[in-house]
Design an enzyme around this catalytic site. Structure first.
Site, short mmCIF file in Angstrom:
data_model
loop_
_atom_site.label_atom_id
_atom_site.label_comp_id
_atom_site.label_asym_id
_atom_site.label_seq_id
_atom_site.Cartn_x
_atom_site.Cartn_y
_atom_site.Cartn_z
N ASN A 212 -38.40 53.20 21.15
CA ASN A 212 -37.07 52.97 21.72
C ASN A 212 -36.27 54.28 21.68
O ASN A 212 -36.44 55.10 20.78
CB ASN A 212 -36.34 51.84 20.98
CG ASN A 212 -35.45 52.35 19.85
OD1 ASN A 212 -34.32 52.78 20.08
ND2 ASN A 212 -35.98 52.34 18.63
N ASN B 155 -36.07 54.87 8.95
CA ASN B 155 -35.79 54.61 10.35
C ASN B 155 -37.09 54.78 11.15
O ASN B 155 -38.17 54.92 10.58
CB ASN B 155 -34.71 55.58 10.85
CG ASN B 155 -33.77 54.95 11.86
OD1 ASN B 155 -34.23 54.32 12.81
ND2 ASN B 155 -32.47 55.11 11.67
N LYS C 50 -29.43 55.35 5.11
CA LYS C 50 -30.73 55.17 5.75
C LYS C 50 -31.27 56.53 6.19
O LYS C 50 -30.62 57.24 6.96
CB LYS C 50 -30.61 54.22 6.95
CG LYS C 50 -31.96 53.82 7.54
CD LYS C 50 -31.79 52.67 8.52
CE LYS C 50 -33.12 52.12 9.00
NZ LYS C 50 -32.95 50.92 9.84
N ASN D 30 -32.26 59.04 18.23
CA ASN D 30 -31.86 58.86 19.63
C ASN D 30 -30.43 59.25 19.94
O ASN D 30 -29.97 59.07 21.06
CB ASN D 30 -32.11 57.40 20.04
CG ASN D 30 -33.57 57.01 19.87
OD1 ASN D 30 -34.47 57.77 20.23
ND2 ASN D 30 -33.81 55.85 19.28
N THR D 31 -29.70 59.77 18.96
CA THR D 31 -28.38 60.36 19.18
C THR D 31 -28.52 61.86 18.92
O THR D 31 -28.97 62.25 17.84
CB THR D 31 -27.32 59.76 18.23
OG1 THR D 31 -27.14 58.37 18.55
CG2 THR D 31 -26.00 60.48 18.36
N SER E 29 -31.15 58.01 12.97
CA SER E 29 -31.67 57.62 14.27
C SER E 29 -32.09 58.87 15.04
O SER E 29 -31.36 59.85 15.08
CB SER E 29 -30.61 56.86 15.08
OG SER E 29 -31.05 56.70 16.42
N PHE F 1 -27.68 53.93 20.15
CA PHE F 1 -26.52 53.20 19.62
C PHE F 1 -25.67 52.51 20.71
O PHE F 1 -24.43 52.63 20.71
CB PHE F 1 -25.59 54.11 18.82
CG PHE F 1 -26.15 54.65 17.53
CD1 PHE F 1 -27.30 54.15 16.96
CD2 PHE F 1 -25.48 55.68 16.87
CE1 PHE F 1 -27.79 54.67 15.77
CE2 PHE F 1 -25.96 56.20 15.67
CZ PHE F 1 -27.12 55.70 15.13
#
Length: 341
Positions: free
Chosen positions: A115, A250, A221, A182-183, A180, A119
């Site tokens: 993925n 994560n 996390k 993805n940011t 994460s 967010f």
């Protein structure tokens, strides 16, 4: 073969995001109108063992990982499946759409998902409204908090502090998401200096609120892709900031050998079976380094009772799952609990 595995080929005709939206809608409806029906379909006969951690009492060690119920609309339905705790979000102060679609990919041959959501959520005000009303007895709710994409890294601490102020009165614990993939550049916040700049204000706010009788634990996390030196640095910052716990881990940017799906080269975080060994390795390192000074929650690659037990045996106090639901269905929760932890 249970009914979910019979339905799965039909579900997989939908795009992953379409299937997720449908599932969230059904859980929202079921949780609001007929949680008893969900409990009847997926009965839990062994509801323990109870776990005490971070000053909280969890009815069992199994939780829903963040990222599933991003907008806090389905948590009552998820609770009816038997989860002892549910981690909502990731929430950001302001609404944001996330990255462009397609941004979720099923690697079916590998029981994995990639993925690159980024967010997406409706923002703090919307999520706060979803938490009003009666809560299922015993359920522990957590909120995973993150910075907005357009917030500069040097101003990230303000985003996390504003979210702490918004959600401390509403949930049982908070998780600081700096991991994460993805940011853009978010993982740069896992360095010691950057982490302390975020965590020390959160610790002060938590301790000040505790004087008024409301202490909400703060967890952090971390990513599974940290080097040993980076892990040591992050854990030192977490300990020095007097945080309450660590979540390992994560999704990963690694692509382990042996993945068969042609989608393996899609960008984003990998979860599911290929993440299991990576998470287990960093979990063991984290437990050893912390040596009992902080409790550790395990997340990543949990697809069965055996996976759950393995993470508990490795020293985790709680275990979270997500991708396992995509491949094993909602009955996975009651199956793990009924087989015994």
């Amino acid at each position: 073969m249970d009914f979910y595995h019979r339905l799965r080929p039909l579900i997989y005709r939908l795009t992953p995001e379409q299937a997720h939206r449908l599932t969230i809608s059904l859980l929202h409806l079921g949780g609001m109108l007929a949680p008893w029906m969900i409990r009847a379909l997926f009965p839990v006969h062994r509801c323990g063992p109870e776990v005490k951690a971070f000053g909280l009492t969890f009815p069992n060690p199994l939780g829903m990982a963040a990222g599933y119920d991003k907008d806090a609309t389905a948590w009552r339905g998820l609770a009816a499946l038997g989860f002892g705790h549910i981690e909502l979000g990731t929430v950001t102060p302001r609404p944001q759409p996330g990255n462009p679609e397609p941004r979720i990919f099923r690697l079916v041959e590998d029981q994995a998902v990639i993925n690159r959501m980024g967010f997406p959520n409706r923002g703090a005000d919307f999520l706060a409204r979803q938490l009003k009303g009666k809560r299922p007895r015993g359920l522990i709710l957590g909120m995973n908090i993150g910075k907005n994409k357009n917030t500069p890294l040097e101003e990230a601490a303000g985003d996390y502090l504003s979210l702490q102020e918004s959600f401390s009165p509403l949930v049982d614990y908070l998780t600081v998401n700096v991991s994460s993939p993805n940011t853009p550049d978010l993982r740069k916040l896992q360095t010691r200096q950057a982490l302390e700049e975020i965590l020390l204000p959160l610790a002060r706010h938590r301790d000040h609120a505790a004087k008024n009788g409301r202490q909400v634990p703060v967890l952090v996390k971390l990513a599974p892709d940290l080097t040993d030196a980076e892990l040591d640095e992050a854990l030192e910052a977490i300990l020095d900031s007097n945080m309450d716990g660590v979540i390992i881990s994560n999704t990963t940017l690694q692509r382990p050998a042996g993945i068969r799906s042609l989608l393996v080269h899609e960008t984003g975080g990998l979860s599911g079976v290929p993440l299991r060994a990576i998470t287990d390795e960093i979990l063991k390192k984290t437990v050893k380094r912390l040596d009992g000074r902080l409790p550790v929650v395990a997340s990543g690659g949990v697809m069965s009772t055996a996976d759950t037990r393995q993470k508990l045996d490795a020293g985790a106090i709680l275990v979270q799952l997500y991708t396992g639901l995509i491949y094993e269905g909602p009955g996975l929760v009651s199956r793990i609990l009924n087989e015994g932890l």
